[in-house]
Write an enzyme that holds these catalytic residues in place. Structure first.
Site, PDB file in Angstrom:
ATOM      1  N   HIS A   1      34.411  98.600   6.043  1.00  0.00           N
ATOM      2  CA  HIS A   1      35.877  98.521   5.958  1.00  0.00           C
ATOM      3  C   HIS A   1      36.540  99.590   6.814  1.00  0.00           C
ATOM      4  O   HIS A   1      36.020 100.679   7.009  1.00  0.00           O
ATOM      5  CB  HIS A   1      36.372  98.524   4.510  1.00  0.00           C
ATOM      6  CG  HIS A   1      36.285  99.830   3.775  1.00  0.00           C
ATOM      7  ND1 HIS A   1      37.210 100.838   3.924  1.00  0.00           N
ATOM      8  CD2 HIS A   1      35.400 100.281   2.839  1.00  0.00           C
ATOM      9  CE1 HIS A   1      36.903 101.842   3.117  1.00  0.00           C
ATOM     10  NE2 HIS A   1      35.805 101.551   2.450  1.00  0.00           N
TER      11      HIS A   1
ATOM     12  N   ASP B   1      34.355 107.512   4.926  1.00  0.00           N
ATOM     13  CA  ASP B   1      34.544 106.370   4.017  1.00  0.00           C
ATOM     14  C   ASP B   1      35.749 105.576   4.505  1.00  0.00           C
ATOM     15  O   ASP B   1      36.881 105.945   4.233  1.00  0.00           O
ATOM     16  CB  ASP B   1      34.772 106.895   2.593  1.00  0.00           C
ATOM     17  CG  ASP B   1      35.106 105.802   1.595  1.00  0.00           C
ATOM     18  OD1 ASP B   1      34.942 104.608   1.913  1.00  0.00           O
ATOM     19  OD2 ASP B   1      35.549 106.149   0.486  1.00  0.00           O
TER      20      ASP B   1
ATOM     21  N   GLU C   1      40.292  97.783   1.849  1.00  0.00           N
ATOM     22  CA  GLU C   1      39.280  97.904   0.795  1.00  0.00           C
ATOM     23  C   GLU C   1      39.723  98.888  -0.281  1.00  0.00           C
ATOM     24  O   GLU C   1      39.469  98.680  -1.473  1.00  0.00           O
ATOM     25  CB  GLU C   1      37.938  98.362   1.408  1.00  0.00           C
ATOM     26  CG  GLU C   1      36.763  98.358   0.428  1.00  0.00           C
ATOM     27  CD  GLU C   1      36.603  99.656  -0.369  1.00  0.00           C
ATOM     28  OE1 GLU C   1      35.833  99.661  -1.343  1.00  0.00           O
ATOM     29  OE2 GLU C   1      37.266 100.666  -0.015  1.00  0.00           O
ATOM     30  N   GLU C   2      40.391  99.954   0.146  1.00  0.00           N
ATOM     31  CA  GLU C   2      40.711 101.054  -0.771  1.00  0.00           C
ATOM     32  C   GLU C   2      41.748 100.685  -1.827  1.00  0.00           C
ATOM     33  O   GLU C   2      41.987 101.446  -2.761  1.00  0.00           O
ATOM     34  CB  GLU C   2      41.189 102.286   0.020  1.00  0.00           C
ATOM     35  CG  GLU C   2      40.151 102.879   0.974  1.00  0.00           C
ATOM     36  CD  GLU C   2      39.017 103.605   0.256  1.00  0.00           C
ATOM     37  OE1 GLU C   2      39.033 103.674  -0.978  1.00  0.00           O
ATOM     38  OE2 GLU C   2      38.120 104.100   0.948  1.00  0.00           O
TER      39      GLU C   2
ATOM     40  N   ASP D   1      28.744 100.478   2.878  1.00  0.00           N
ATOM     41  CA  ASP D   1      29.817 101.388   2.477  1.00  0.00           C
ATOM     42  C   ASP D   1      29.142 102.726   2.170  1.00  0.00           C
ATOM     43  O   ASP D   1      27.964 102.907   2.458  1.00  0.00           O
ATOM     44  CB  ASP D   1      30.570 100.823   1.266  1.00  0.00           C
ATOM     45  CG  ASP D   1      32.009 101.340   1.165  1.00  0.00           C
ATOM     46  OD1 ASP D   1      32.263 102.504   1.543  1.00  0.00           O
ATOM     47  OD2 ASP D   1      32.879 100.586   0.690  1.00  0.00           O
TER      48      ASP D   1
ATOM     49  N   HIS E   1      36.445 111.124  -0.501  1.00  0.00           N
ATOM     50  CA  HIS E   1      37.908 111.152  -0.611  1.00  0.00           C
ATOM     51  C   HIS E   1      38.486 112.554  -0.449  1.00  0.00           C
ATOM     52  O   HIS E   1      39.567 112.866  -0.944  1.00  0.00           O
ATOM     53  CB  HIS E   1      38.395 110.483  -1.899  1.00  0.00           C
ATOM     54  CG  HIS E   1      38.301 108.988  -1.846  1.00  0.00           C
ATOM     55  ND1 HIS E   1      39.125 108.151  -2.569  1.00  0.00           N
ATOM     56  CD2 HIS E   1      37.483 108.170  -1.148  1.00  0.00           C
ATOM     57  CE1 HIS E   1      38.807 106.888  -2.319  1.00  0.00           C
ATOM     58  NE2 HIS E   1      37.801 106.882  -1.459  1.00  0.00           N
TER      59      HIS E   1
END
Length: 362
Positions: free
Chosen positions: A71, A183, A217-218, A240, A327
């Protein structure tokens, strides 16, 4: 194919450019252009959709369709409220971590270009009278050096502008890649490298390959949910990130034990089709690619779920890249793992038989 030969200097140049570019959820188009430009020599054609998912296609006329997917989006913030004295309050766009925000520099994306700002925070000297206030989304604020709401407006900043961190790519101790948004732009990078290797090794696949870089995606796997209905694939191999659970303050009894440098992580979950997962594991063992195992209870929390439960059921599996500090702006992965994920996807594609149903009832 030796692991050491996988990433070229040009690969790292692309990776750095691609990671440093901002692609917040819902605003991924500029990053997708960089990605498609790199992928162009290695595919026959592209599909893009209304919301910006990009797909490089090899053998577009083949009836049997295989997806490899990452993603494209990164977590960010939105401008939510501007005070009369020119300070900016925010809401999340994806799972942005409020605890890392105080004193971070930010880029606010406006039609006039980037406006620089900082997440302000009260000085330590003013916080020592009784119980300290903890960081929460509703007490985070951004200062762009303005004194009034009108000044903020003149700079082009308004409610709905998206906010990212400027932190850029670096390499620690020769083999650790560090950046925000690993990510999961690293996923987009890894599937692009699979396409490059197929091209450079002159591999002719018997099926159609759809190298898919999904948006959004998030915020709930939304891009994958859309594009799988367009592609209607037979198989989806998703990549991922997952957690390196060996760093401090993480409970292995809850998160499982996975570590950077120990290899790709293969997930067990209801959405993961068992026969496809076993093909991946057999490939890893046959090619002596190190791997780790991880169990997910109900959902994988990745685009695997969106592909698996689409179109009446698509054989799907997840190959994850272990990551430290998810994150945050210092997400960290091991170069060996990046190369081994690429190798595992590549070798699995070579073992995947055309028209394979993965049925349990043959």
């Amino acid at each position: 194919m030796s692991t050491k030969s996988i990433l070229k200097e040009s690969s790292i140049t692309f990776l750095e450019q691609y990671l440093n570019n901002a692609s917040p959820t819902g605003f991924e188009a500029e990053g997708q252009k960089i990605w498609m430009n790199y992928l162009k020599p290695y595919v026959d054609t592209f599909i893009t959709d209304t919301y910006g998912t990009a797909v490089g296609v090899i053998n577009p006329d083949a009836p049997y369709k295989v997806v490899i997917e990452g993603h494209a989006d990164e977590i960010s913030w939105y401008v939510n409220y501007i005070t009369d004295d020119g300070l900016i309050y925010v809401i999340r766009n994806g799972g942005s971590d409020h605890q890392i925000a105080p004193s971070k520099r930010v880029n606010i994306h406006t039609k006039k270009g980037i406006v620089k700002g900082v997440f302000g925070w009260p000085a330590i000297h003013t916080r020592n009278r009784g119980k300290e206030e903890v960081v929460k989304v509703d007490n985070l604020f951004i200062d762009i050096g303005c004194e009034t709401k009108e000044e903020v407006d003149k700079m082009g900043v308004h409610v709905g502008c998206v906010i990212t961190y400027p932190d850029e790519f670096m390499i620690l101790n020769e083999n650790k890649f560090v950046c925000r948004a690993i990510d999961n732009r690293m996923g987009g990078f890894m599937i692009a490298e699979v396409a490059r290797l197929l091209h450079e090794n002159n591999i002719k696949l018997p099926f159609g390959l759809y190298i898919t870089n999904s948006v959004q995606e998030e915020v709930g796997l939304r891009g994958a949910e859309m594009i799988t209905k367009t592609i209607k694939p037979n198989v989806a191999i998703v990549t991922d990130v997952c957690h390196d659970s060996t760093t401090p303050m993480i409970d292995k009894k809850i998160e499982g034990e996975t570590k950077i440098g120990k290899g790709p992580v293969v997930t067990y979950a209801p959405a993961v089709q068992n026969n496809l997962r076993e093909l991946i594991l057999e490939t890893a063992m046959a090619k002596e690619i190190p791997f780790q195992r991880l169990a997910s209870s109900r959902v994988t929390g990745t685009d695997t779920d969106a592909f698996a439960y689409s179109n009446g059921g698509v054989a799907s599996a997840l190959i994850s890249l272990p990551l430290r500090y998810m994150h945050t702006t210092v997400e960290m992965v091991h170069r060996d793992d990046v190369e081994n994920v690429i190798k595992l996807i590549y070798e699995t594609l070579l073992k995947l038989e055309n028209e394979e149903t993965f049925s349990y009832f043959k």
